[in-house]
Write a protein that holds these residues in place. Structure first.
Motif, mmCIF file in Angstrom:
data_model
loop_
_atom_site.group_PDB
_atom_site.id
_atom_site.type_symbol
_atom_site.label_atom_id
_atom_site.label_comp_id
_atom_site.label_asym_id
_atom_site.label_seq_id
_atom_site.Cartn_x
_atom_site.Cartn_y
_atom_site.Cartn_z
ATOM 1 N N ALA A 1 21.455 -50.936 6.125
ATOM 2 C CA ALA A 1 21.009 -50.955 7.523
ATOM 3 C C ALA A 1 19.485 -50.813 7.550
ATOM 4 O O ALA A 1 18.921 -50.088 6.723
ATOM 5 N N PRO A 2 18.823 -51.510 8.467
ATOM 6 C CA PRO A 2 17.357 -51.418 8.477
ATOM 7 C C PRO A 2 16.870 -50.047 8.960
ATOM 8 O O PRO A 2 17.467 -49.431 9.832
ATOM 9 N N VAL A 3 15.797 -49.601 8.347
ATOM 10 C CA VAL A 3 15.189 -48.312 8.713
ATOM 11 C C VAL A 3 14.178 -48.556 9.823
ATOM 12 O O VAL A 3 13.360 -49.486 9.742
ATOM 13 N N ASN A 4 14.225 -47.730 10.836
ATOM 14 C CA ASN A 4 13.280 -47.834 11.940
ATOM 15 C C ASN A 4 11.859 -47.551 11.453
ATOM 16 O O ASN A 4 11.581 -46.488 10.882
ATOM 17 N N ALA A 5 10.986 -48.521 11.662
ATOM 18 C CA ALA A 5 9.639 -48.423 11.086
ATOM 19 C C ALA A 5 8.817 -47.294 11.705
ATOM 20 O O ALA A 5 8.006 -46.661 11.021
ATOM 21 N N GLN A 6 9.029 -47.055 12.992
ATOM 22 C CA GLN A 6 8.245 -46.000 13.642
ATOM 23 C C GLN A 6 8.637 -44.622 13.098
ATOM 24 O O GLN A 6 7.769 -43.795 12.791
ATOM 25 N N SER B 1 11.489 -53.245 11.124
ATOM 26 C CA SER B 1 12.214 -52.581 10.048
ATOM 27 C C SER B 1 11.259 -52.162 8.931
ATOM 28 O O SER B 1 10.303 -52.868 8.621
ATOM 29 N N ALA B 2 11.569 -51.019 8.330
ATOM 30 C CA ALA B 2 10.785 -50.551 7.185
ATOM 31 C C ALA B 2 11.562 -50.743 5.890
ATOM 32 O O ALA B 2 11.244 -50.115 4.889
ATOM 33 N N GLY B 3 12.588 -51.596 5.945
ATOM 34 C CA GLY B 3 13.355 -51.853 4.732
ATOM 35 C C GLY B 3 14.765 -51.312 4.841
ATOM 36 O O GLY B 3 15.180 -50.834 5.898
ATOM 37 N N PRO B 4 15.494 -51.351 3.746
ATOM 38 C CA PRO B 4 16.896 -50.936 3.786
ATOM 39 C C PRO B 4 17.054 -49.417 3.777
ATOM 40 O O PRO B 4 16.130 -48.682 3.437
ATOM 41 N N ALA B 5 18.268 -49.010 4.110
ATOM 42 C CA ALA B 5 18.530 -47.577 4.274
ATOM 43 C C ALA B 5 18.645 -46.817 2.961
ATOM 44 O O ALA B 5 18.456 -45.600 2.937
ATOM 45 N N TRP B 6 18.936 -47.512 1.865
ATOM 46 C CA TRP B 6 19.348 -46.749 0.669
ATOM 47 C C TRP B 6 18.310 -45.759 0.140
ATOM 48 O O TRP B 6 18.711 -44.682 -0.355
#
Lengths: 127, 272
Positions: free
Chosen positions: B14-19, B136-141
């Motif tokens: 899941a994409p990470v919220n960039a803010q 997005s700041a990238g994937p959740a992992w």
């Protein structure tokens, strides 16, 4: 939210990195255990410091019955011994006794045993 | 309207919220100089002469601490955030070998390494409303790894305490006599807290239970704030009994991986 959902532009590669980091994390986890188990190695050597009223002192080995126990047992035995006539007789008039307990502890996260030194149960000056 | 169960794929990708990631980046930058301050510490005893020289004349100097703080300021700015986070990891790695504070450094270095995979520089100034809060700041992992580390940290300690010797209070009685880190003497089997005298046969199982709760509760969205408050109380209590250098602070820092809105709530299918 725009989809940029990989680090390496490949999910299998991302999964490999994730698995590698998770493995490291789990492998290092036992180092994070703090104070869950007794750390003392070996037994306690007890020395007795006899301090005269003018501050002069001599250190002698404490009676054999107090040697070679775990720290807590040693403290219990010292308390019992200090209350006996033999123990009270060891206190110099106007001076005091200091019990020095020497032992080694092993922290879970450190490969090196560390020597500890505890001065405790300083007997009050004799009347 | 139908709802879909989050899958393993969502969990990791899941994409990470960039803010939120930018706020997390700033928190890292603020915490690291504090948690890694080392100029008052001694050269580790394991270090051979060349390494000992580097520790004594470079790594444990005030100048190195100031340099780390400057790199942290660059990280906070978001300029080339992934590269700066990676550089910071390399600069801090030797400090993991110091005799004091190994655990907190391990926790923070692992978290920083994971965070270096996040594109937290996507948003440089998270307080600006127009600075790309939906990007997005990238994937959740990488964030999941930081979350898992908190669970593992509490989990291994809870498991290690689940022994008859610890639960009976015996281990704490011995430890308080053996280790100078204990602020209180528990050798009589009682822990005194203000006006309360709590038997260790009660306090010891309670501490193990608290750690089981903290290991699990952060994963339950409705409980995560309760867990955070319980965790703060737990660590405040620990601090009254013994000192564990910076591990309390490093552990509490990891709470941010759960408390920051790093993942937007999923929209149900059909929601526009």
């Amino acid at each position: 939210m725009s989809e940029r959902s990989t680090v390496t532009a490949s999910r299998p590669r991302d999964l490999v990195i994730f698995a590698a980091l998770l493995t490291c994390l789990l492998a290092l986890a036992p180092r994070l255990i703090v104070y869950a188990r007794p750390a003392q190695l070996g037994t306690t050597r007890v020395d007795l410091r006899v301090v005269a009223p003018n501050g002069d002192n001599t250190t002698v080995r404490a009676p054999e019955s107090l040697q070679g126990h775990t720290l807590r047992d040693a403290i219990t035995r010292i308390e019992a011994f200090a209350a006996t006539p033999e123990g009270r007789a060891m206190v110099p008039p106007g001076g005091r006794l200091e019990w020095q307990l020497n032992y080694t502890v092993q922290f879970p996260h450190s490969p090196h045993p560390r020597r500890r030194h505890l001065t405790t149960r300083a007997a009050p000056s004799s009347p | 309207m139908t709802s879909r169960r989050p899958s393993f794929d969502d969990f990791l990708f899941a994409p990470v919220n960039a803010q939120a990631a930018a706020w997390f980046r700033i928190a890292f930058a603020a915490a690291i100089p504090f948690l890694f301050e080392s100029d008052a510490l001694g050269v580790p005893i394991w270090a051979p002469p060349p390494a000992a020289w580097v520790y004594e004349h470079v790594l444990l100097q005030r100048g190195y601490t100031i340099f780390i703080a400057l790199v942290c300021a660059v990280l906070a700015s978001g300029w080339r955030a992934r590269a700066v986070a990676s550089l910071l990891f390399v600069l801090l790695l030797p400090l993991a070998g110091l005799e004091i504070g190994q655990l907190s450094r391990q926790v923070m270095l692992t978290a920083l390494l994971c965070f270096s995979f996040i594109r937290s520089g996507t948003v440089r100034f998270p307080w600006r409303r127009t600075s790309g809060g939906e990007s997005s700041a990238g994937p959740a992992w990488p964030i999941r790894l930081i979350q898992l580390q908190l669970t593992v940290l509490y989990g291994v300690n809870a498991l290690a305490k689940s022994t008859p010797q610890y639960l009976s209070g015996e281990a704490l009685m011995d430890l308080s006599a053996e280790l100078s880190n204990f602020r209180v003497d528990l050798s009589d089997g009682v822990m005194e807290l203000a006006v309360l005298a709590i038997p260790l046969s009660v306090a010891a199982p309670a501490s193990a239970l608290a750690e089981y709760f903290l290991a699990a509760a952060f994963w339950v969205p409705r409980l995560k704030w309760v867990a955070a408050l319980a965790g703060l109380a737990f660590h405040a209590l620990i601090a009254r009994v013994l000192t564990i250098f910076m591990l309390d602070y490093a552990t509490i820092f990891l709470y941010l991986a759960f408390l920051l809105p790093l993942f937007r709530p999923r929209r149900a299918a059909g929601d526009a």
